[in-house]
Design an enzyme around this catalytic site. Structure first.
Site, short mmCIF file in Angstrom:
data_model
loop_
_atom_site.label_atom_id
_atom_site.label_comp_id
_atom_site.label_asym_id
_atom_site.label_seq_id
_atom_site.Cartn_x
_atom_site.Cartn_y
_atom_site.Cartn_z
CB THR A 213 31.85 30.92 45.94
OG1 THR A 213 32.76 30.07 45.26
CG2 THR A 213 30.50 30.90 45.26
NE ARG A 220 28.12 43.81 40.68
CZ ARG A 220 28.97 44.35 39.82
NH1 ARG A 220 29.70 45.38 40.19
NH2 ARG A 220 29.12 43.84 38.62
NE ARG A 221 22.82 42.61 49.56
CZ ARG A 221 21.77 42.21 50.26
NH1 ARG A 221 21.89 42.03 51.57
NH2 ARG A 221 20.61 41.99 49.68
N GLY A 224 32.59 40.34 48.90
CA GLY A 224 33.78 39.79 48.25
C GLY A 224 35.05 40.47 48.71
CE1 TYR A 259 39.95 39.20 43.60
CE2 TYR A 259 40.52 38.55 41.37
CZ TYR A 259 39.76 38.38 42.50
OH TYR A 259 38.82 37.39 42.55
#
Length: 307
Positions: A213, A220-221, A224, A259
């Site tokens: 999470t 969008r930085r 993730g 991924y």
């Protein structure tokens, strides 16, 4: 499963959450935690595993590795630091902040009346779940990431100069400065694997990443992507098996592309009958990690920084 049964009843709603880059831990078979036959972790047989639990030398080494684990990535816009959530009272405040992050992320999307009405129940379930998962170390780990904007570092440097402090003689910087930005879970073997019915189920004795999470304002930085790298790096440092598994909902195109670029391939796809349980269909994906640490910049040069 280590979590309370109530958490399983909430899984279908949570699995529709768009802020989870991975779907929540896919339900897997129940695994009973048995004491490990080996050297006691401390005098009297009481140690990190709790009273009466004995840990092998390898498990003790893994606990040390978890405690020392740090993953950092410097963006042009700030610094991300990822570490494992520790057991014991020292990290209780961090665990409560994590509960709020997960609960708020859930309620931002699930706006139907019962979700709002049972907010306290949801918080209780998440708190109990995290408590149980923290107790499974070194077989599983909850990672927490903290983000510090670049301008915050500039402000602190200026304040340090005014106070006459320098890097060597000044006060030590707080361990987890910055706001909580992200979280993920990693299980390393069958003991740490979440339990429940398969849908579709990865091998229990292989590392598994779930519940990833990122805080909504910080998406969008590239956070993730770096959180995924941190999970892989921890798998490497824990000397677990090199093949890693995760789930991705079919409708989540952005994380799916991430991924794929990271080297994950589709192993299995949910049956269309999963719709009968009001869940979204998912891919089971896997990746064979390299023998060298995944921290290498060359292993991620093709990643997008806006994920």
């Amino acid at each position: 499963m280590a979590a309370s049964p109530a958490l399983l009843s909430l899984t279908p709603a949570v699995s529709r959450h768009p802020h989870l880059l991975f779907s929540p831990c896919s339900p897997r078979r129940h695994v009973r935690l048995a004491p490990l036959a080996a050297t006691p972790s401390s005098p009297g047989g009481t140690g990190p595993g709790g009273p009466g639990v004995f840990l092998s030398p390898r498990a003790l080494s893994q606990l040390d590795e978890l405690a020392a684990f740090r993953y950092e990535h410097a963006f042009p816009h700030g610094l991300l630091t990822v570490r494992a959530l520790r057991r014991g009272p020292d990290d209780d405040a961090v665990a409560e902040a994590l509960v709020r992050l997960l609960a708020s992320s859930f309620s931002e999307t699930v706006r139907w009346a019962p979700a709002q009405r049972y907010a306290q129940l949801l918080t209780f379930v998440i708190r109990r779940y995290l408590h149980d998962r923290r107790g499974l170390a070194p077989h599983a780990a909850v990672l927490v990431g903290f983000y510090r904007p670049a301008d915050a570092d500039d402000d602190d440097d200026g304040a340090a100069s005014e106070d006459g402090r320098d890097d060597e003689g000044g006060e030590e910087e707080g361990e987890d400065e910055g706001e909580m930005a992200c979280t993920a879970e990693v299980s390393f073997d069958a003991v740490g694997a979440p339990g429940g019915p398969p849908t579709p189920t990865p091998p229990l004795d292989f590392p598994y990443i779930c519940n990833m999470t990122v805080k909504t304002p910080l998406r969008r930085r590239g956070i993730g992507k770096q959180l995924l790298k941190a999970c892989e790096d921890l798998v490497f440092k824990m000397n677990a098996r090199r093949r890693v598994y995760l789930h991705c909902r079919i409708i989540d195109q952005v994380p799916f592309n991430m991924y794929r670029k990271a080297g994950y391939i589709i192993v299995q796809t949910d049956s269309i009958l999963v719709w009968l349980s009001l869940q979204k269909r998912k891919y089971l994906m896997s990746k064979e990690l390299p023998q060298a640490s995944v921290v290498s910049e060359t292993s991620t040069k093709n990643f997008d920084d806006n994920i």
